[in-house]
Each structure stands twice: as structure tokens, then as C-alpha cells.
Design an enzyme around this catalytic site. Structure first.
Site, PDB file in Angstrom:
ATOM      1  N   LYS A 173       0.855  -1.208   0.000  1.00 55.85           N
ATOM      2  CA  LYS A 173       0.000   0.000   0.000  1.00 55.85           C
ATOM      3  C   LYS A 173       0.884   1.250   0.000  1.00 55.85           C
ATOM      4  CE  LYS A 173      -1.728   1.648   3.998  1.00 55.85           C
ATOM      5  NZ  LYS A 173      -1.380   3.048   4.230  1.00 55.85           N
ATOM      6  N   ASN A 174       1.912   1.250   0.860  1.00 59.36           N
ATOM      7  CA  ASN A 174       2.701   2.475   1.023  1.00 59.36           C
ATOM      8  C   ASN A 174       3.728   2.685  -0.079  1.00 59.36           C
ATOM      9  OD1 ASN A 174       1.155   3.034   3.179  1.00 59.36           O
ATOM     10  ND2 ASN A 174       2.663   2.404   4.724  1.00 59.36           N
TER      11      ASN A 174
ATOM     12  N   CYS B 144      -5.485  12.869  13.126  1.00 57.84           N
ATOM     13  CA  CYS B 144      -5.441  11.449  12.780  1.00 57.84           C
ATOM     14  C   CYS B 144      -5.390  10.693  14.103  1.00 57.84           C
ATOM     15  CB  CYS B 144      -4.198  11.206  11.935  1.00 57.84           C
ATOM     16  SG  CYS B 144      -3.694   9.497  11.867  1.00 57.84           S
TER      17      CYS B 144
ATOM     18  N   ARG C 279       0.623  14.381  13.199  1.00 57.42           N
ATOM     19  CA  ARG C 279       1.142  14.120  11.837  1.00 57.42           C
ATOM     20  C   ARG C 279       1.099  15.386  10.965  1.00 57.42           C
ATOM     21  NH1 ARG C 279      -1.345   8.630   9.678  1.00 57.42           N
ATOM     22  NH2 ARG C 279       0.493   8.677   8.349  1.00 57.42           N
TER      23      ARG C 279
ATOM     24  N   ASP D 143       4.560   0.388  11.954  1.00 51.83           N
ATOM     25  CA  ASP D 143       3.297  -0.180  11.444  1.00 51.83           C
ATOM     26  C   ASP D 143       3.083  -1.625  11.871  1.00 51.83           C
ATOM     27  OD1 ASP D 143       3.385   1.640   8.289  1.00 51.83           O
ATOM     28  OD2 ASP D 143       2.880   2.231  10.328  1.00 51.83           O
TER      29      ASP D 143
ATOM     30  N   ARG E  70      -8.500  -0.667   4.591  1.00 55.72           N
ATOM     31  CA  ARG E  70      -7.654   0.380   4.009  1.00 55.72           C
ATOM     32  C   ARG E  70      -6.323  -0.204   3.566  1.00 55.72           C
ATOM     33  NH1 ARG E  70      -7.249   5.951   7.114  1.00 55.72           N
ATOM     34  NH2 ARG E  70      -5.959   6.162   5.255  1.00 55.72           N
TER      35      ARG E  70
HETATM   36  C1  EPZ Z   1       4.213   6.934   6.385  1.00 57.88           C
HETATM   37  O1  EPZ Z   1       3.401   7.942   6.944  1.00 57.88           O
HETATM   38  C2  EPZ Z   1       3.319   5.730   6.221  1.00 57.88           C
HETATM   39  N1  EPZ Z   1       2.231   6.037   5.304  1.00 57.88           N
HETATM   40  C3  EPZ Z   1       2.764   5.326   7.592  1.00 57.88           C
HETATM   41  O2  EPZ Z   1       1.984   4.140   7.410  1.00 57.88           O
HETATM   42  C4  EPZ Z   1       3.936   5.006   8.517  1.00 57.88           C
HETATM   43  O3  EPZ Z   1       3.444   4.699   9.796  1.00 57.88           O
HETATM   44  C5  EPZ Z   1       4.872   6.229   8.602  1.00 57.88           C
HETATM   45  O4  EPZ Z   1       5.293   6.613   7.269  1.00 57.88           O
HETATM   46  C6  EPZ Z   1       6.110   5.954   9.432  1.00 57.88           C
HETATM   47  O5  EPZ Z   1       6.819   4.895   8.874  1.00 57.88           O
HETATM   48  C7  EPZ Z   1       2.495   6.040   3.963  1.00 57.88           C
HETATM   49  O6  EPZ Z   1       3.611   5.799   3.530  1.00 57.88           O
HETATM   50  C8  EPZ Z   1       1.335   6.354   3.055  1.00 57.88           C
HETATM   51  P1  EPZ Z   1       6.163  10.246   8.552  1.00 57.88           P
HETATM   52  P2  EPZ Z   1       3.962   9.467   6.992  1.00 57.88           P
HETATM   53  O7  EPZ Z   1       6.069  11.544   7.830  1.00 57.88           O
HETATM   54  O8  EPZ Z   1       4.867   9.727   5.876  1.00 57.88           O
HETATM   55  C9  EPZ Z   1       6.548  13.552  11.921  1.00 57.88           C
HETATM   56  C10 EPZ Z   1       0.097   2.756   7.636  1.00 57.88           C
HETATM   57  O9  EPZ Z   1      -0.404   2.205   8.628  1.00 57.88           O
HETATM   58  N2  EPZ Z   1       6.440  14.545  10.858  1.00 57.88           N
HETATM   59  O10 EPZ Z   1       7.282   9.334   8.234  1.00 57.88           O
HETATM   60  O11 EPZ Z   1       2.779  10.367   7.173  1.00 57.88           O
HETATM   61  C11 EPZ Z   1       5.255  12.769  12.121  1.00 57.88           C
HETATM   62  O12 EPZ Z   1       4.377  13.482  12.965  1.00 57.88           O
HETATM   63  C12 EPZ Z   1       0.581   4.191   7.725  1.00 57.88           C
HETATM   64  O13 EPZ Z   1       0.247   2.200   6.512  1.00 57.88           O
HETATM   65  C13 EPZ Z   1       6.529  15.897  11.165  1.00 57.88           C
HETATM   66  O14 EPZ Z   1       6.693  16.271  12.325  1.00 57.88           O
HETATM   67  O15 EPZ Z   1       4.792   9.457   8.338  1.00 57.88           O
HETATM   68  C14 EPZ Z   1       5.744  11.486  12.739  1.00 57.88           C
HETATM   69  O16 EPZ Z   1       5.912  11.689  14.129  1.00 57.88           O
HETATM   70  C15 EPZ Z   1       0.299   4.793   9.107  1.00 57.88           C
HETATM   71  N3  EPZ Z   1       6.439  16.819  10.164  1.00 57.88           N
HETATM   72  C16 EPZ Z   1       7.121  11.282  12.103  1.00 57.88           C
HETATM   73  O17 EPZ Z   1       7.484  12.545  11.548  1.00 57.88           O
HETATM   74  C17 EPZ Z   1       6.271  16.445   8.852  1.00 57.88           C
HETATM   75  O18 EPZ Z   1       6.208  17.339   7.981  1.00 57.88           O
HETATM   76  C18 EPZ Z   1       7.150  10.250  10.981  1.00 57.88           C
HETATM   77  O19 EPZ Z   1       6.073  10.550  10.108  1.00 57.88           O
HETATM   78  C19 EPZ Z   1       6.179  15.074   8.552  1.00 57.88           C
HETATM   79  C20 EPZ Z   1       6.279  14.146   9.568  1.00 57.88           C
END
Ligand code: EPZ
Length: 417
Positions: A22-23, A116, A121, A304, A396
Site C-alpha cells: 500500500k505504502n 489522525c 502528523r 506499522d 484500508r
Molecule cells: C508513512 O506515513 C506511512 N504512510 C505510515 O503508514 C507510517 O506509519 C509512517 O510513514 C512511518 O513509517 C504512507 O507511507 C502512506 P512520517 P507518513 O512523515 O509519511 C513527523 C500505515 O499504517 N512529521 O514518516 O505520514 C510525524 O508526525 C501508515 O500504513 C513531522 O513532524 O509518516 C511522525 O511523528 C500509518 N512533520 C514522524 O514525523 C512532517 O512534515 C514520521 O512521520 C512530517 C512528519
């Protein structure tokens, strides 16, 4: 709303063919905005999130069709450059259209994703990086309004590893003027998969899969074909299903190198795990040991799979400590698992799990995608009947999960209404 009903206590046995990630598929779909033509993506699962991304791309003028796991996307006539709140609020990954739209047309209007279940996020790192590349960014009425005559290369260092942040900038930089160097980039396999497709489309990218990615902008890209990698989270979930029910499960079509941190922890817990390049077989141990995990970016233990692993630890001997360092609120499943008799104490981003002899089936409520997977695993191990409300969360990210579990011998059914 539909619910799942599970009769637990049955060891699962058999082989599961893992669907596309998915990701990986979501950013690959967004990449179709970068080049006119007909893009063809294979190994695409039929998931709610894929359908949501299809709806968003249709709104933007990219017609798509999913047939037998092959998704064809026609991006010859783009029609809009805004991602509406109605769609973005249901799937945060919608933000992945921001980079491609901005670099292709010089403007984009994307709804802020909003809250969320697992955490705030924010997307501040995405926006900060685009500003460094020359974009003007305004936040108006809950929307990001971004404009840029022409994005230019920049030296960007992310404060925090962000997967979709890395993917957004990777895509934006492919058509920018000059070179972008992205430091503290995400190293997840899905990032590398996206880079592989962008390179096939004509992009010039070095270092994807490491923490420093260099992108040399090019004039234009062209539509291509690509096969998405296997879904390591689905694969890990089924391996844990074998472990928690005391059975033996083989997952195929997912590179075992994506599962190394989980395999290590399953072996530490006492399971017998054999891995070849694209197959992993787990034989559960009769006596599970408590194991500590800390979630970190790849190649560490993936957040995840934290909820699913916690379900396993509720039945292990001794105490386990689960530390969630990526998201600030990813323990909702713990509150539900306690309804089955699990002994879990939450202290901020740490959960202390004391193993119990057995779990007893009870009604539960799914709150988010991976939490619902955790509840299913616990229900498969619990004595008696477990019902899980709001089962749409699971759809999802898992294609036909109850069919796959039935094939492994589980007693599970879905009831609508
Ligand atoms: C991706 O989400 C995945 N989704 C998530 O999978 C996964 O849990 C996550 O990466 C972490 O591995 C997809 O790839 C579609 P991040 P993403 O930006 O990119 C902070 C699932 O279950 N952050 O890597 O949204 C954020 O708050 C989903 O399949 C900021 O502060 O996650 C978090 O604490 C859930 N500012 C950390 O970074 C930003 O601008 C990591 O988030 C961006 C992120």
C-alpha cells in the site's frame, strides 16, 4: 457498519501470497502526475486507500482502471490542481499529490490533512522543503496554497525522518531546475521503490534507500511501467498471526530483507523462522518469551507492526516493553486488548506488557488501520468469540484479509450492518 466475528484458539497453518505494498502504490500513483501518457503499475492491491487515491487522481484529470492487480493511469489531460478536503480528510497520503502538482504546473492547492487517530502528523517538513526549493506557500481556510514559477534545487536536511515528506520532495525535485540534495531522507523500501519508478520515467536520482538522496532535475519525464514491491506490513502481520495462534505460516512475494527487524524479534521470542529471498516461514514456539521493541525508521522495528507485535506479547511469558518513538498516540489498540484480559500499562510512549495465560473473546472497536490488525490477531488467539466493530479500517491496508485467514484455518466472518 460492518464487523468481524472471530472464533479464537485455532492454530493457523498454510501459505499466504502477499499483495503489493500500500505504502509503495500510493506514491507510485501520485507520480503519474509528473508525466503525460499511460502509466502501468502491476502488483497493485484492491484496497480502500487505493480507491481513495484513484478518486483524487480522477478529480485531477487522471483516469485510472484497476484490473487483476494492474492499474492503468492516463495522465494525458490534467483538469485541476486542487486536492479537496473531502478526499484528503479520509487519507493523509493525499498530500503526496502536492510535490508532483507543484513541480509540473507551478501551482497546487491541497487541503491540510487534519487530525489522525495515531498523532498530529503535521506536514511542516514537506512545506519547509518546498519553500527552500522556491515555492511560495500560504495556508488559507485549511488549505495549502503553493505556487512556484519553477522549483529550483536545494540542499535540504529533514529534522525528522519523514517517509511521505521524502517522497514528496523526491518527486518535486525530478523536474526542478538544478540539483537537490536531501539529507536525513527516509530509507524505507517504499521510498526506493518510488525512486526506481521515477528513474524508469527518466528521472536522475542517486542514493535512494540511503539517508542522502541526490536528484538532478530534468526537462520532462515520460510515463512508464512498474511492479510494486510486496507489502512488508501485510507479511509481518501474517507471520505474527502464525506466532500468536501457535501455528506455522509461510508468507511469499515479499522480500525477506524488508522483514529483518521483525524476524529477529520473533526469533528472540522463541519462534523458528526460516527466510529465503522472497519467502519467510514461521513455526510458532509453544512457549513465547517476552521481548522488548522500540520503533524506529527503517531498518529498525517498523511502527506499522508495533500494534500487531504488542498483541503477541500479551501472551508471552514475562514482561515486554514497547516503545513507540514515531507517533505520539499509537497505543489505542492497548485499551481494546485489555478488554480481552491483556495486562498492559501505558506510560506516555511506552507500554509495559505482562504476559497472561490466556485472552478471552470480547467485543472491541477498531480505531485505525494497524490497530484493527492487532485486534484481529488477539481475537484469533483468544478463547471464545471476539467481535470487531468498524472493520472498514482494516480494508484500508489489507486486501480480503478474512479470505486469507479462512484459508489458514481461522474461523472468521464479516457481518454487514
Ligand atoms: C508513512 O506515513 C506511512 N504512510 C505510515 O503508514 C507510517 O506509519 C509512517 O510513514 C512511518 O513509517 C504512507 O507511507 C502512506 P512520517 P507518513 O512523515 O509519511 C513527523 C500505515 O499504517 N512529521 O514518516 O505520514 C510525524 O508526525 C501508515 O500504513 C513531522 O513532524 O509518516 C511522525 O511523528 C500509518 N512533520 C514522524 O514525523 C512532517 O512534515 C514520521 O512521520 C512530517 C512528519
Amino acid at each position: 457498519m460492518d464487523k468481524l466475528i472471530i472464533e479464537g484458539g485455532i492454530p493457523l497453518h498454510g501459505i499466504v501470497t502477499i499483495h503489493g505494498a500500500k505504502n509503495s502504490v500510493l506514491p507510485l500513483m501520485a507520480a503519474s502526475l509528473l508525466a503525460p501518457g499511460v502509466h502501468q503499475l502491476s502488483n497493485v492491491p484492491c484496497l480502500r486507500d487505493v480507491v481513495t487515491m484513484q478518486k483524487l487522481l480522477t478529480h485531477l484529470g487522471v483516469e485510472s482502471k484497476l484490473e487483476a492487480a494492474t492499474l492503468t493511469l492516463n495522465s494525458n489531460s490534467l483538469a485541476a490542481n486542487d486536492a479537496p478536503y473531502e478526499l484528503v480528510k479520509t487519507m493523509r497520503a493525499s498530500v503526496l499529490v502536492l510535490g508532483p502538482m507543484l513541480t509540473r504546473w507551478g501551482k497546487a492547492r491541497v487541503s491540510l490533512p487534519g487530525g489522525c487517530a495515531i498523532g498530529a502528523r503535521p506536514i511542516d517538513l514537506h512545506l519547509g522543503a518546498l519553500k527552500q526549493m522556491g515555492a511560495a506557500i500560504d495556508i488559507k481556510e485549511g488549505y495549502v496554497e503553493a505556487t512556484a514559477e519553477k522549483l529550483h534545487g536545494a540542499n535540504i536536511t529533514f529534522d525528522v525522518v519523514t517517509v511521505t515528506g521524502t517522497e514528496n520532495i523526491l518527486m518535486a525535485a525530478t523536474l526542478a531546475e538544478g540539483t537537490t540534495v536531501l539529507k536525513n531522507a527516509a530509507r524505507e523500501p517504499e521510498v526506493l521503490d518510488l525512486a526506481d519508478y521515477l528513474i524508469k520515467m527518466g528521472a536522475r536520482i542517486e542514493g535512494a534507500g540511503t539517508d542522502t538522496i541526490t536528484i538532478h532535475g530534468v526537462e520532462s519525464l515520460s510515463a512508464g511501467q512498474h511492479t510494486a514491491i510486496g507489502d512488508r506490513i501485510e507479511a509481518g502481520t501474517f507471520l505474527i498471526a502464525g506466532a500468536i495462534t501457535g501455528g506455522s505460516v509461510t508468507v511469499e512475494n515479499c522480500p525477506s530483507q524488508f522483514l529483518e527487524s521483525l524476524i529477529e524479534k520473533l526469533r528472540e521470542a522463541g519462534c523458528k523462522v526460516e527466510a529465503t529471498e522472497n519467502r519467510v516461514t514461521l513455526n510458532a514456539s509453544q512457549k513465547l518469551n517476552g521481548v522488548n521493541i522500540t520503533t524506529t525508521p527503517f531498518p529498525g522495528f517498523v511502527t506499522d507492526l508495533q500494534a500487531q507485535f504488542m498483541a503477541l506479547m500479551t501472551l508471552a511469558n514475562g514482561t515486554s516493553v514497547v516503545s513507540e518513538t514515531i507517533f505520539e498516540n499509537r497505543f489505542q489498540h492497548a485499551l481494546e486488548l485489555k478488554r480481552l484480559g491483556a495486562d498492559i500499562t501505558l506510560e506516555g510512549r511506552t507500554a509495559i506488557i505482562k504476559g497472561v495465560k490466556k485472552l478471552s473473546g470480547a467485543p472491541m472497536m477498531a480505531t485505525d488501520l494497524r490497530a484493527s490488525a492487532s485486534l484481529i490477531l488477539a481475537g484469533l488467539a483468544a478463547e471464545g468469540t471476539t467481535t470487531i466493530e468498524r472493520a472498514y479500517h482494516i480494508d484500508r491496508g489489507y486486501e480480503k484479509i478474512e479470505e486469507k485467514l479462512l484459508k489458514l484455518g481461522a474461523k472468521i466472518q464479516r457481518k454487514n450492518g
